[in-house]
Write an enzyme that holds these catalytic residues in place. Structure first.
Site, PDB file in Angstrom:
ATOM      1  N   ARG A 177      39.422  46.689  43.097  1.00  0.00           N
ATOM      2  CA  ARG A 177      39.620  46.394  44.508  1.00  0.00           C
ATOM      3  C   ARG A 177      41.112  46.228  44.788  1.00  0.00           C
ATOM      4  NH1 ARG A 177      39.625  42.359  48.523  1.00  0.00           N
ATOM      5  NH2 ARG A 177      39.891  40.716  46.972  1.00  0.00           N
ATOM      6  N   LYS A 209      34.944  39.298  36.954  1.00  0.00           N
ATOM      7  CA  LYS A 209      35.957  39.456  37.996  1.00  0.00           C
ATOM      8  C   LYS A 209      37.188  38.578  37.758  1.00  0.00           C
ATOM      9  CE  LYS A 209      35.386  42.184  40.175  1.00  0.00           C
ATOM     10  NZ  LYS A 209      35.583  43.603  39.721  1.00  0.00           N
ATOM     11  N   SER A 210      37.542  38.435  36.474  1.00  0.00           N
ATOM     12  CA  SER A 210      38.752  37.692  36.117  1.00  0.00           C
ATOM     13  C   SER A 210      39.859  38.603  35.601  1.00  0.00           C
ATOM     14  CB  SER A 210      38.426  36.647  35.041  1.00  0.00           C
ATOM     15  OG  SER A 210      37.583  35.642  35.528  1.00  0.00           O
ATOM     16  N   GLY A 211      39.668  39.907  35.695  1.00  0.00           N
ATOM     17  CA  GLY A 211      40.649  40.847  35.159  1.00  0.00           C
ATOM     18  C   GLY A 211      40.179  41.498  33.871  1.00  0.00           C
ATOM     19  N   THR A 212      38.864  41.557  33.685  1.00  0.00           N
ATOM     20  CA  THR A 212      38.285  42.068  32.443  1.00  0.00           C
ATOM     21  C   THR A 212      38.714  43.506  32.154  1.00  0.00           C
ATOM     22  OG1 THR A 212      36.330  40.740  33.000  1.00  0.00           O
ATOM     23  CG2 THR A 212      36.137  42.276  31.160  1.00  0.00           C
ATOM     24  N   THR A 213      38.617  44.374  33.144  1.00  0.00           N
ATOM     25  CA  THR A 213      38.942  45.788  32.948  1.00  0.00           C
ATOM     26  C   THR A 213      40.393  45.956  32.529  1.00  0.00           C
ATOM     27  OG1 THR A 213      37.343  46.286  34.710  1.00  0.00           O
ATOM     28  CG2 THR A 213      38.795  48.074  33.998  1.00  0.00           C
ATOM     29  N   ARG A 234      41.131  33.219  35.463  1.00  0.00           N
ATOM     30  CA  ARG A 234      41.724  33.465  36.781  1.00  0.00           C
ATOM     31  C   ARG A 234      41.424  32.269  37.664  1.00  0.00           C
ATOM     32  NH1 ARG A 234      40.328  38.874  40.437  1.00  0.00           N
ATOM     33  NH2 ARG A 234      42.214  38.827  41.749  1.00  0.00           N
ATOM     34  N   HIS A 269      30.782  38.107  28.361  1.00  0.00           N
ATOM     35  CA  HIS A 269      30.949  37.053  29.369  1.00  0.00           C
ATOM     36  C   HIS A 269      30.267  35.755  28.920  1.00  0.00           C
ATOM     37  CE1 HIS A 269      32.740  39.714  32.235  1.00  0.00           C
ATOM     38  NE2 HIS A 269      31.648  40.335  32.618  1.00  0.00           N
ATOM     39  N   SER A 285      36.970  37.768  44.591  1.00  0.00           N
ATOM     40  CA  SER A 285      36.745  39.035  43.906  1.00  0.00           C
ATOM     41  C   SER A 285      35.266  39.212  43.564  1.00  0.00           C
ATOM     42  CB  SER A 285      37.599  39.100  42.638  1.00  0.00           C
ATOM     43  OG  SER A 285      37.465  40.345  41.999  1.00  0.00           O
TER      44      SER A 285
END
Length: 343
Positions: free
Chosen positions: A306, A89-93, A174, A152, A182
């Site tokens: 999100r 949830k650090s902007g991986t995508t 992040r 990860h 997130s």
């Protein structure tokens, strides 16, 4: 044909093609060995389901422990590889979409990009969630160079071949406030319904104590930060907040690091802007491929998207929570030179 070629190069491992995947036998001795290992490790209830185990100093989801071990044991890095690394949830995508598109921009225009029909996680597969999951040992020699993968896993637990090969590592961090919020939203949506709602307070307490997949958070970030100071040509640190503030300059940094800098002609022709728009949060979220289905059977794909904002934490955290996190951050980052923009 070009689109299919990239899907073949990056995605077939998820289709379990027998010509590209060797399935590991359910060897009784190995099964017993893993059971013995898990029984010896500290464990805590996972926020989603099952347990997380303290393995090599970090908290690893139960199903990923054998995959991480296989990754460490079998993966042979090549100098031309790129490894995308993040905390969940650090902007991986977002980073996967950008890195893939920048690296492959000579092959695809935005209209022909594989991102129109595949999730970024299919194009840049995870070691521990895809490639080595479910007792699989992939034959990665079939992947054409330059290869791009993701993980990860904290720096100390990477295979020696990754550390010694000279391959590129791109790490996206992040700020811990937004990262936690997130993560809490994601875990709440992906959580087993039988476990009931996920308390923000309990989750925050666990995060501050280092829990959460692949945490402790600050240990994870600092591991890659310190390595980037030693080897800036091989380890690049990007910040989610800097990308939100000025995506074009950060994309140019990334392209330079990947060995495929944008030419003056490309910049004049608006290529940077085209890729930025194609990979933007709103565009990716709106694609049909990212609205349906499941991410490797772990959770619904739509939960990956999100809000993607900086500073959303102010809507959730109490002053006491903020004070606690600030004190932890001050202590953990003291003398490191690493700072976060919290919005």
């Amino acid at each position: 044909m070009e689109r299919q070629a990239v899907r073949d190069n990056y995605c077939t491992v998820h289709i379990m093609d027998d010509t590209q995947m060797i399935t590991k036998n359910n060897n009784l001795a190995e099964t017993d060995e893993l059971a013995d290992l898990l029984s010896s490790l500290p464990k805590e209830k996972s926020w989603r389901s099952g347990y997380v185990y303290r393995y090599q100093g970090f908290w690893c989801p139960e199903k990923q422990v054998p995959a991480v071990i296989a990754f460490q044991k079998h993966f042979l890095a090549q100098k031309t590889d790129t490894i995308i690394v993040t905390m969940p949830k650090s902007g991986t995508t977002w980073l996967k979409a950008l890195a893939f598109s920048i690296m492959n921009r000579a092959k695809y225009t935005p209209s022909s990009s594989p991102l129109n029909s595949a999730n970024p996680h299919d194009l840049v597969p995870f070691f521990e969630f895809g490639l080595y999951a479910n007792n699989q040992i992939p034959d990665l020699s079939t992947f054409p160079s330059p290869r791009m993968f993701a993980t990860h896993v904290p720096y100390p637990s990477l295979p020696d071949s990754v550390k010694d090969s000279g391959c590129r590592i791109v790490y996206l961090c992040r700020n811990p406030f937004d990262n936690f919020i997130s993560l809490w939203h994601f875990a709440s949506k992906a959580r087993d319904e039988s476990l009931g709602p996920l308390s923000l307070e309990d989750c925050f307490d666990g995060f501050c104590n280092g829990l959460g997949g692949f945490g402790p958070f600050f240990d994870h970030v600092l591991g890659y930060w310190r390595e980037s100071l030693k080897r800036p040509d091989e380890v690049l640190i990007l910040a989610f907040e800097d990308m939100k503030e000025d995506i074009h300059s950060q994309m140019k940094r990334l392209a330079e690091f990947l060995g495929c800098p944008f030419s003056l002609e490309e910049e004049a022709d608006g290529v940077v802007e085209e890729i930025s728009k194609m990979c933007s949060f709103s565009v990716l979220k709106d694609k049909e491929i990212n609205k349906t289905g499941r991410f490797l059977q772990y959770f619904e794909t739509k939960t990956l998207f999100r809000r993607g904002e900086v500073g959303d934490w102010v809507n959730y955290l109490t002053p006491e929570m903020v004070d606690r996190m600030n004190k932890i951050m001050e202590q953990k980052l003291a003398g490191s030179g690493l700072k976060f923009k919290t919005g």
